[in-house]
Scaffold this motif. Structure first.
Motif, PDB file in Angstrom:
ATOM      1  N   HIS A 169       0.837  -1.296   0.194  1.00 53.04           N
ATOM      2  CA  HIS A 169      -0.028  -0.144  -0.012  1.00 53.04           C
ATOM      3  C   HIS A 169       1.069   1.162  -0.003  1.00 53.04           C
ATOM      4  O   HIS A 169       0.496   2.315  -0.393  1.00 53.04           O
ATOM      5  CB  HIS A 169      -1.076   0.129   1.136  1.00 53.04           C
ATOM      6  N   ASP A 170       1.905   1.259   0.683  1.00 54.34           N
ATOM      7  CA  ASP A 170       2.730   2.405   0.891  1.00 54.34           C
ATOM      8  C   ASP A 170       3.954   2.397  -0.275  1.00 54.34           C
ATOM      9  O   ASP A 170       4.917   3.188  -0.003  1.00 54.34           O
ATOM     10  CB  ASP A 170       3.238   2.764   2.225  1.00 54.34           C
ATOM     11  N   HIS A 207       1.559   9.978  -2.381  1.00 56.62           N
ATOM     12  CA  HIS A 207       2.111   8.749  -2.557  1.00 56.62           C
ATOM     13  C   HIS A 207       1.211   7.506  -3.179  1.00 56.62           C
ATOM     14  O   HIS A 207       1.708   6.773  -3.646  1.00 56.62           O
ATOM     15  CB  HIS A 207       2.786   8.463  -1.189  1.00 56.62           C
ATOM     16  N   HIS A 261      -6.055   4.208  -0.418  1.00 53.69           N
ATOM     17  CA  HIS A 261      -6.118   3.742   0.990  1.00 53.69           C
ATOM     18  C   HIS A 261      -6.026   4.927   2.095  1.00 53.69           C
ATOM     19  O   HIS A 261      -6.215   4.750   3.036  1.00 53.69           O
ATOM     20  CB  HIS A 261      -4.874   2.807   1.275  1.00 53.69           C
ATOM     21  N   HIS A 262      -6.057   6.116   1.531  1.00 52.74           N
ATOM     22  CA  HIS A 262      -5.863   7.173   2.347  1.00 52.74           C
ATOM     23  C   HIS A 262      -7.344   7.986   2.281  1.00 52.74           C
ATOM     24  O   HIS A 262      -7.674   9.223   2.677  1.00 52.74           O
ATOM     25  CB  HIS A 262      -4.941   8.293   2.232  1.00 52.74           C
ATOM     26  N   ASP A 298      -4.315  -0.269   8.363  1.00 47.68           N
ATOM     27  CA  ASP A 298      -3.075   0.769   8.132  1.00 47.68           C
ATOM     28  C   ASP A 298      -3.007   1.627   9.633  1.00 47.68           C
ATOM     29  O   ASP A 298      -2.091   1.717  10.116  1.00 47.68           O
ATOM     30  CB  ASP A 298      -3.393   1.605   6.975  1.00 47.68           C
TER      31      ASP A 298
HETATM   32 FE   LIG Z   1      -0.174   5.299   2.984  1.00 48.40          FE
END
Ligand SMILES: [Fe+2]
Length: 367
Positions: free
Chosen positions: A203-204, A232, A256-257, A285
């Protein structure tokens, strides 16, 4: 004949003694099975169509005797050799025993199939039955190889992200595990659970496109720096978009954010507009981030993190998924990150000039 063929086995690592043992074992197993077949008045010779289906039961009984003799001899030999350090072989056999028995009986079915076809096609029966079997085995091997290559790719990418940011060591791995827990809890199909675990892992990955200085900054961020961080998820998508097998995982990485109330980034999606994968990853997360040490604070306990998740339920997080995570958590527990992943002395971090981007690096070196 079977005994002789197994002495000449193509498996190169077998020693002469092992080859002879295998030959004798298969000869004895075949002998015992043959006698069982005769004792049950099985017809000797090529099986004729009229004999089916009755012959199946006689044959099955013979197959069971074969498997029992075969495994009995194998176990006996391994027991006798216990002192000679073949313990690993035994362990492997013990753990795979049900599978081994099932596959042996499966091969017995193929044997019957060859015998049945023999009356029609002669020796060509063996080719008809065995070629598809070999192709299937080869394909399975290729598939396993491919899976290994996928996992290695994932690990390399995660390693690259974690090298960039000291505080996120093991984070990808734990978010992957947490996402998998939620996915199973809400009853996702196994292939989607696998996909979401990949998504959690990566995810990151877009952090690779964010300047290290910004990632490691301990003080307040400038607007520009914040914008770089908000980019990102998109960067992550760019990096892994071409990896075909990720499919649905890509939506999880990109969103995801996002927040349920629409105040997240990069798109500001709300509620059901946010892909399910992304809603799942957001919960895992946040939980892992709260229960890990960060440069600006100590880790929170599991209970406190759960309270925070509940607070954000409905505004930041999908309430159903928060509930799912909490019940999975109560059942399966959570392995907190190793304390060693935190700086030994928090004073050294917090007392440093927040604007000095080299400060966190110095902490890494002092460990
Ligand atoms: Fe992230």
């Amino acid at each position: 004949m079977v005994g002789v063929i197994s002495v000449l086995s193509l498996r190169r690592h077998l020693m002469l003694g092992e080859r002879l043992f295998n030959g004798a074992m298969y000869a004895l197993s075949g002998y015992a099975a043959g006698h069982a077949y005769l004792a049950l008045r099985g017809h000797v010779g090529k099986p004729m169509p009229a004999e089916f289906p009755a012959i199946i039961w006689t044959f099955a009984a013979a197959a069971v005797v074969h498997v029992a003799t075969n495994h009995g001899l194998l176990w006996g030999a391994l027991r006798l050799n216990r002192k000679e350090g073949r313990l690993r072989d035994r362990r492997r056999m013990e753990s795979g025993l049900p599978l081994l028995l099932a596959s042996d009986l499966g091969y017995a079915v193929l044997g019957l199939l060859i015998a049945a076809l023999w009356t029609v096609t002669g020796a060509f029966a063996a080719v008809l039955v065995l070629v598809p079997l070999f192709v299937a085995r080869w394909a399975m091997g290729q598939f396993a190889e491919q899976q290994r290559a996928y996992s290695a790719t994932m690990e390399a990418l995660c390693q690259a992200v974690e090298t960039k940011d000291f505080y996120t060591r093991g984070h990808s791995e734990r978010v992957s595990r947490g996402s998998g827990m939620i996915a199973r809890e809400v009853g996702m199909r196994p292939d989607r659970v696998d996909a979401i675990r990949y998504a959690g892992m990566l995810h990151d990955v877009g952090k690779l496109g964010v300047p290290t200085k910004v990632l490691q900054k301990t003080g307040a961020l400038s607007e520009e720096e914040y914008a770089a961080i908000q980019l990102h998820p998109m960067r992550g998508l760019e990096i892994v978009r071409e990896i075909g097998f990720l499919d649905e995982a890509l939506t999880g990485i990109m969103h995801h954010h996002e927040r349920i109330d629409g105040k997240g980034y990069p798109m500001g999606l709300a509620a059901d507009e946010i892909p399910e994968f992304a809603r799942v990853i957001a919960v895992a997360d946040a939980f892992d981030s709260m229960t890990s040490n960060r440069s600006y604070r100590q880790a929170r306990g599991v209970d406190e993190a759960v309270r925070e998740l509940r607070n954000g339920s409905g505004s930041q997080f999908d309430p159903a998924l928060v509930d799912a995570f909490i019940s999975a958590l109560q059942r399966e527990g959570w392995k907190l990150p190793e304390p060693a992943a935190a700086p030994l002395d928090h004073q050294t971090v917090t007392a440093q000039d927040h604007d000095d981007p080299t400060a966190p690096l110095r902490v890494v070196e002092s460990l």
